[in-house]
Scaffold this active site. Structure first.
Site, mmCIF file in Angstrom:
data_model
loop_
_atom_site.group_PDB
_atom_site.id
_atom_site.type_symbol
_atom_site.label_atom_id
_atom_site.label_comp_id
_atom_site.label_asym_id
_atom_site.label_seq_id
_atom_site.Cartn_x
_atom_site.Cartn_y
_atom_site.Cartn_z
ATOM 1 N N TYR A 1 0.855 -1.191 0.000
ATOM 2 C CA TYR A 1 0.000 0.000 0.000
ATOM 3 C C TYR A 1 0.883 1.230 0.000
ATOM 4 O O TYR A 1 1.860 1.305 0.757
ATOM 5 C CB TYR A 1 -0.893 0.006 1.243
ATOM 6 N N ASP B 1 9.344 3.070 0.044
ATOM 7 C CA ASP B 1 8.251 3.729 0.759
ATOM 8 C C ASP B 1 8.396 3.348 2.229
ATOM 9 O O ASP B 1 7.991 2.267 2.656
ATOM 10 C CB ASP B 1 6.897 3.292 0.195
ATOM 11 N N LYS C 1 3.777 9.080 8.926
ATOM 12 C CA LYS C 1 3.582 8.455 10.237
ATOM 13 C C LYS C 1 4.570 8.928 11.306
ATOM 14 O O LYS C 1 4.377 10.004 11.861
ATOM 15 C CB LYS C 1 3.524 6.929 10.066
HETATM 16 C C1 LIG Z 1 0.085 4.699 5.637
HETATM 17 C C2 LIG Z 1 0.916 4.484 4.422
HETATM 18 C C3 LIG Z 1 0.898 5.377 3.345
HETATM 19 C C4 LIG Z 1 -0.079 6.520 3.271
HETATM 20 O O1 LIG Z 1 0.122 7.460 4.261
HETATM 21 P P1 LIG Z 1 -1.105 8.447 4.652
HETATM 22 O O2 LIG Z 1 -0.480 9.376 5.646
HETATM 23 O O3 LIG Z 1 -2.177 7.570 5.202
HETATM 24 O O4 LIG Z 1 -1.516 9.135 3.408
HETATM 25 C C5 LIG Z 1 1.796 5.200 2.314
HETATM 26 N N1 LIG Z 1 2.664 4.183 2.333
HETATM 27 C C6 LIG Z 1 2.705 3.285 3.326
HETATM 28 C C7 LIG Z 1 3.716 2.193 3.310
HETATM 29 C C8 LIG Z 1 1.813 3.391 4.407
HETATM 30 O O5 LIG Z 1 1.816 2.461 5.367
#
Ligand SMILES: *Cc1c(COP(=O)(O)O)cnc(C)c1O
Length: 426
Positions: A142, A237, A265
């Site tokens: 994701y 990511d 995060k």
């Molecule tokens: C949570 C997440 C996102 C998206 O971040 P948001 O702050 O919810 O937009 C992107 N990449 C990864 C790996 C994530 O866990």
């Protein structure tokens, strides 16, 4: 429960599904979500006065637990000086300097407001810098909800992507190619088919949005080598793994270099923050230096920077905290495995760093296909049993458990006791 139910009834009239993000709905476990009123340390408190030991940790940001005194006082101090100026501030410089100092292989940082925004922008940069359109992502990873990453390619790794959301035109995702996590051959096949068209490979270095699946030995190194061979950029990511696996994230933990890295995060300390980072040569392709446009009214917001800076500074000054987190998570995973064995529950418990996830399947889980083999009905019963015993888990199988530094030895024992009792009922 009455107050949460009452709020949820009201919420469903004015918020789709009663929530502002689908992960918060308890649909997968068929329950009413708990409405939270406050959180301190490792604990959440709901509107009905219940206390829960929290393993969601706001989906990752609260590495130091909730309401950490240093983060809170930094925010309180920042608020007194104003909420937003639309002009540069010292904290943005300090934040970028600190990130460049802590994270390997990055020279420049651009702050944004969410992980989604970070990834969307990094992708635009990768395409702008290489002059190529295609990208490779992995099924089950994701990367936020921007259009070109909302793709689930189905079974054929060689097929172009198909949107996994209504409202995403096929045309927009025709350049999104999907490979299988931990299957280098599926990546290589895509490069062989489109040797000069692939701008980048984007990967969660530890897949943590299909449950937790660690990279197989050689997988990340193999991605690095393929990207080098075909002139593509490698994007880690690290919205989850950044500052969670190690102060320098997955690049430090695994010793593999990425060209662009995205964060979210943890870097916000609980405030909405994201960032993308890379070498000076790449980052200076971004506006106002270069032709890749990207902007943000509230980017680098002073209150958000204060929270993030306080959290990252604490981490930098307490690098040994990672050993404690890993020890907690390992003991938790081992305890879950032995409880499962005692009660004849087929569970594969994956753990790396402070990320843990139990899959209700008797086989090992090293790929997305394995993860999908989990019995989600059984997860729902496990979730309910744990919640009744005061342990708050992600309300869906394909998510991680997050351990924070606020989790104590006695929290660990209480968790394993709840696991023991819950597994006995499954
Ligand atoms: C949570 C997440 C996102 C998206 O971040 P948001 O702050 O919810 O937009 C992107 N990449 C990864 C790996 C994530 O866990």
């Amino acid at each position: 429960m009455d107050r949460s139910q009452e709020l949820f009834d009201r919420a469903q009239k004015v918020l789709p599904g009663g929530v502002n993000s689908p992960v918060r709905a308890f649909r997968a476990v068929d329950l009413c979500p708990r409405f939270i009123t406050e959180a301190h340390g490792a604990y959440l408190y709901d509107a009905d006065g219940n206390r829960y030991l929290d393993y969601v940790c706001s989906w990752g940001p609260m590495l130091l637990g909730h309401d950490h005194p240093e983060v809170r006082s930094a925010v309180e101090e920042a608020v007194r000086h104003g909420l937003s100026f639309g002009a540069p501030t010292q904290r943005e410089v300090e934040m970028a300097e600190l990130m460049v100092d802590m994270v390997p292989n990055i020279e420049m940082v651009r702050m944004v407001n969410s992980g989604t925004e970070a990834v969307m922008s990094a992708l635009r940069l990768a395409r702008g810098a290489t002059g190529r359109d295609k990208l490779i992502k992995f099924e089950g990873c994701y990367h936020g909800h921007s259009d070109c990453l909302l793709v689930n390619a189905g079974s054929s790794a060689l097929a172009g992507g198909h949107p996994s959301s209504a409202g995403v035109p096929e045309d927009i995702v025709k350049h999104t190619l999907t490979a299988q996590f931990n299957r280098l051959d599926t990546v290589e096949a895509l490069f062989q088919r489109w040797p000069e068209d692939i701008a980048c490979v984007i990967v969660e270095p530890v897949a943590a949005n299909m449950g937790v699946v660690a990279p197989a030995p050689g997988f990340l190194e193999g991605l690095r080598a393929l990207c080098d061979r075909y002139g593509a950029l490698l994007i880690f990511d690290e919205v989850i793994t950044g500052f969670r696996l190690a102060p320098g994230g997955a690049q430090e933990y695994f010793g593999v270099r990425a060209d662009l890295v995205t964060f979210g995060k943890i870097i916000g300390g609980g405030m909405p923050v994201g960032a993308y980072c890379g070498s000076r040569a790449l980052m200076e392709q971004v506006a106002p230096c270069g032709p890749v446009y990207q902007a943000g009214t509230l980017s680098g917001n002073p209150v958000a920077m204060a929270a993030g800076l306080a959290q990252l500074r604490y981490i930098q000054a307490h690098r040994d905290l990672y050993a404690g987190l890993e020890d907690y998570a390992r003991t938790l995973a081992e305890g879950m495995r032995s409880a499962a064995a005692r009660h004849g529950v087929g569970v594969a418990v994956n753990q790396i760093g402070s990320l843990v996830s139990p899959f209700f399947t008797p086989t090992e889980v090293t790929t997305f296909v394995d993860a999908k083999g989990s019995d989600v009905g059984r997860y729902a019963r496990y979730f309910k049993g744990m919640l009744e015993r005061g342990v708050y888990l992600a309300p869906a199988q394909f998510e991680a458990m997050f351990v924070s530094t606020a989790h104590t030895r006695s929290d660990l024992e209480a968790t394993l006791k709840a696991v023991e009792e819950t597994f006995a009922e499954l």
